[in-house]
Design a protein around this motif. Structure first.
Motif, PDB file in Angstrom:
ATOM      1  N   GLN A 259     -22.182  -9.106 -26.251  1.00 45.00           N
ATOM      2  CA  GLN A 259     -21.100  -9.085 -25.270  1.00 45.00           C
ATOM      3  C   GLN A 259     -20.848 -10.493 -24.753  1.00 45.00           C
ATOM      4  N   TRP A 260     -19.734 -10.658 -24.086  1.00 47.65           N
ATOM      5  CA  TRP A 260     -19.283 -11.958 -23.589  1.00 47.65           C
ATOM      6  C   TRP A 260     -19.608 -12.110 -22.110  1.00 47.65           C
ATOM      7  N   GLU A 261     -19.925 -13.331 -21.711  1.00 46.16           N
ATOM      8  CA  GLU A 261     -20.042 -13.666 -20.294  1.00 46.16           C
ATOM      9  C   GLU A 261     -18.633 -13.760 -19.722  1.00 46.16           C
ATOM     10  N   VAL A 262     -18.474 -13.379 -18.478  1.00 47.64           N
ATOM     11  CA  VAL A 262     -17.193 -13.518 -17.784  1.00 47.64           C
ATOM     12  C   VAL A 262     -17.469 -14.396 -16.571  1.00 47.64           C
ATOM     13  N   ARG A 263     -16.813 -15.554 -16.527  1.00 44.62           N
ATOM     14  CA  ARG A 263     -17.063 -16.534 -15.461  1.00 44.62           C
ATOM     15  C   ARG A 263     -15.740 -17.059 -14.907  1.00 44.62           C
ATOM     16  N   PHE A 264     -15.777 -17.483 -13.655  1.00 47.02           N
ATOM     17  CA  PHE A 264     -14.594 -18.048 -13.008  1.00 47.02           C
ATOM     18  C   PHE A 264     -14.479 -19.529 -13.348  1.00 47.02           C
ATOM     19  N   ALA A 265     -13.285 -19.962 -13.728  1.00 54.33           N
ATOM     20  CA  ALA A 265     -13.044 -21.374 -13.997  1.00 54.33           C
ATOM     21  C   ALA A 265     -12.898 -22.159 -12.693  1.00 54.33           C
TER      22      ALA A 265
ATOM     23  N   TRP B  24     -12.452  -5.825 -16.869  1.00 53.26           N
ATOM     24  CA  TRP B  24     -13.758  -6.489 -16.979  1.00 53.26           C
ATOM     25  C   TRP B  24     -14.512  -5.983 -18.210  1.00 53.26           C
ATOM     26  N   LEU B  25     -14.460  -4.678 -18.459  1.00 49.79           N
ATOM     27  CA  LEU B  25     -15.106  -4.132 -19.658  1.00 49.79           C
ATOM     28  C   LEU B  25     -14.478  -4.704 -20.924  1.00 49.79           C
ATOM     29  N   ALA B  26     -13.160  -4.834 -20.948  1.00 51.17           N
ATOM     30  CA  ALA B  26     -12.481  -5.413 -22.111  1.00 51.17           C
ATOM     31  C   ALA B  26     -12.897  -6.867 -22.302  1.00 51.17           C
ATOM     32  N   LEU B  27     -13.014  -7.602 -21.207  1.00 47.44           N
ATOM     33  CA  LEU B  27     -13.448  -8.994 -21.293  1.00 47.44           C
ATOM     34  C   LEU B  27     -14.860  -9.089 -21.867  1.00 47.44           C
ATOM     35  N   ARG B  28     -15.728  -8.191 -21.444  1.00 47.54           N
ATOM     36  CA  ARG B  28     -17.118  -8.217 -21.907  1.00 47.54           C
ATOM     37  C   ARG B  28     -17.264  -7.808 -23.365  1.00 47.54           C
ATOM     38  N   THR B  29     -16.483  -6.831 -23.799  1.00 45.98           N
ATOM     39  CA  THR B  29     -16.726  -6.235 -25.111  1.00 45.98           C
ATOM     40  C   THR B  29     -15.694  -6.583 -26.175  1.00 45.98           C
TER      41      THR B  29
ATOM     42  N   CYS C  92      -9.316 -24.024 -25.779  1.00 43.98           N
ATOM     43  CA  CYS C  92      -9.589 -22.615 -26.102  1.00 43.98           C
ATOM     44  C   CYS C  92      -8.290 -21.818 -26.122  1.00 43.98           C
ATOM     45  N   GLU C  93      -8.313 -20.695 -26.845  1.00 40.52           N
ATOM     46  CA  GLU C  93      -7.196 -19.753 -26.806  1.00 40.52           C
ATOM     47  C   GLU C  93      -7.091 -19.196 -25.387  1.00 40.52           C
ATOM     48  N   GLN C  94      -5.857 -18.983 -24.928  1.00 33.69           N
ATOM     49  CA  GLN C  94      -5.657 -18.378 -23.610  1.00 33.69           C
ATOM     50  C   GLN C  94      -5.032 -16.991 -23.771  1.00 33.69           C
ATOM     51  N   TRP C  95      -5.626 -16.024 -23.114  1.00 29.90           N
ATOM     52  CA  TRP C  95      -5.223 -14.624 -23.210  1.00 29.90           C
ATOM     53  C   TRP C  95      -4.855 -14.086 -21.840  1.00 29.90           C
TER      54      TRP C  95
ATOM     55  N   ILE D 248      -4.721 -11.137 -15.313  1.00 28.13           N
ATOM     56  CA  ILE D 248      -5.903 -11.963 -15.514  1.00 28.13           C
ATOM     57  C   ILE D 248      -5.598 -12.842 -16.711  1.00 28.13           C
ATOM     58  N   TRP D 249      -5.740 -14.142 -16.537  1.00 31.00           N
ATOM     59  CA  TRP D 249      -5.637 -15.081 -17.647  1.00 31.00           C
ATOM     60  C   TRP D 249      -7.027 -15.633 -17.883  1.00 31.00           C
ATOM     61  N   TYR D 250      -7.368 -15.806 -19.149  1.00 28.80           N
ATOM     62  CA  TYR D 250      -8.696 -16.339 -19.445  1.00 28.80           C
ATOM     63  C   TYR D 250      -8.678 -17.158 -20.719  1.00 28.80           C
ATOM     64  N   LEU D 251      -9.597 -18.114 -20.749  1.00 23.72           N
ATOM     65  CA  LEU D 251      -9.811 -18.934 -21.929  1.00 23.72           C
ATOM     66  C   LEU D 251     -10.976 -18.348 -22.699  1.00 23.72           C
ATOM     67  N   LEU D 252     -10.827 -18.267 -23.997  1.00 27.18           N
ATOM     68  CA  LEU D 252     -11.848 -17.685 -24.863  1.00 27.18           C
ATOM     69  C   LEU D 252     -12.690 -18.816 -25.447  1.00 27.18           C
ATOM     70  N   ASP D 253     -13.862 -19.031 -24.875  1.00 27.91           N
ATOM     71  CA  ASP D 253     -14.782 -20.083 -25.312  1.00 27.91           C
ATOM     72  C   ASP D 253     -15.740 -19.481 -26.335  1.00 27.91           C
ATOM     73  N   THR D 254     -15.350 -19.561 -27.614  1.00 31.24           N
ATOM     74  CA  THR D 254     -16.143 -18.925 -28.674  1.00 31.24           C
ATOM     75  C   THR D 254     -17.482 -19.622 -28.891  1.00 31.24           C
ATOM     76  N   ALA D 255     -17.579 -20.900 -28.565  1.00 34.24           N
ATOM     77  CA  ALA D 255     -18.854 -21.616 -28.733  1.00 34.24           C
ATOM     78  C   ALA D 255     -19.913 -21.105 -27.759  1.00 34.24           C
ATOM     79  N   ARG D 256     -19.477 -20.609 -26.606  1.00 37.51           N
ATOM     80  CA  ARG D 256     -20.416 -20.127 -25.583  1.00 37.51           C
ATOM     81  C   ARG D 256     -20.329 -18.620 -25.354  1.00 37.51           C
ATOM     82  N   ASP D 257     -19.508 -17.921 -26.139  1.00 38.93           N
ATOM     83  CA  ASP D 257     -19.284 -16.483 -25.927  1.00 38.93           C
ATOM     84  C   ASP D 257     -18.984 -16.195 -24.458  1.00 38.93           C
ATOM     85  N   THR D 258     -18.035 -16.970 -23.925  1.00 36.20           N
ATOM     86  CA  THR D 258     -17.689 -16.877 -22.505  1.00 36.20           C
ATOM     87  C   THR D 258     -16.186 -16.786 -22.331  1.00 36.20           C
ATOM     88  N   CYS D 259     -15.757 -15.899 -21.440  1.00 35.02           N
ATOM     89  CA  CYS D 259     -14.371 -15.821 -20.995  1.00 35.02           C
ATOM     90  C   CYS D 259     -14.292 -16.548 -19.660  1.00 35.02           C
TER      91      CYS D 259
END
Length: 118
Positions: free
Chosen positions: A17-23, A46-51, A79-82, A92-103
């Protein structure tokens, strides 16, 4: 944003699963506003962000932003922005940091983001 007394505790992401953090602090405050206004929808987001932060099949409520908003930078990483539409106007806008598995949440709020009003 450093957690303080009385803040909600979020569990760490389990494997796969992905970490969800505030920028930034504004995204954290907007998240709290969404939680108060639409708790069920915010939880589902939040569940969608995690999974599944990069769904194979995009929907009108969960999709990658387009044009100049398709990418963003956080701590020197591009990063891609979703976007997830939480309510009619809430986003909710978020950057997908694939190197850190973090939104990285770059925007959360009950109002439609002004950046799309061009």
């Amino acid at each position: 944003m450093t957690p303080a007394r009385g803040d909600r505790a979020a569990p760490p992401a389990p494997g796969g699963q992905w970490e969800v953090r505030f920028a930034d602090a504004a995204a954290a405050k907007g998240w709290e506003n969404l939680c108060q206004q639409a708790p069920e929808n915010t939880y589902r987001a939040w569940l969608a962000l995690r999974t599944d932060p990069r769904p194979v099949v995009e929907t009108p409520r969960h999709h990658r932003l387009k044009g100049s908003l398709a990418h963003g930078t956080y701590r020197g990483r591009t990063c891609e922005q979703w976007q997830i539409e939480v309510t009619g106007a809430g986003r909710i806008w978020y950057l997908l940091d694939t190197a850190r598995d973090t939104c990285w949440l770059t925007y959360a709020g009950t109002a439609h983001p002004r950046a799309t009003d061009r």
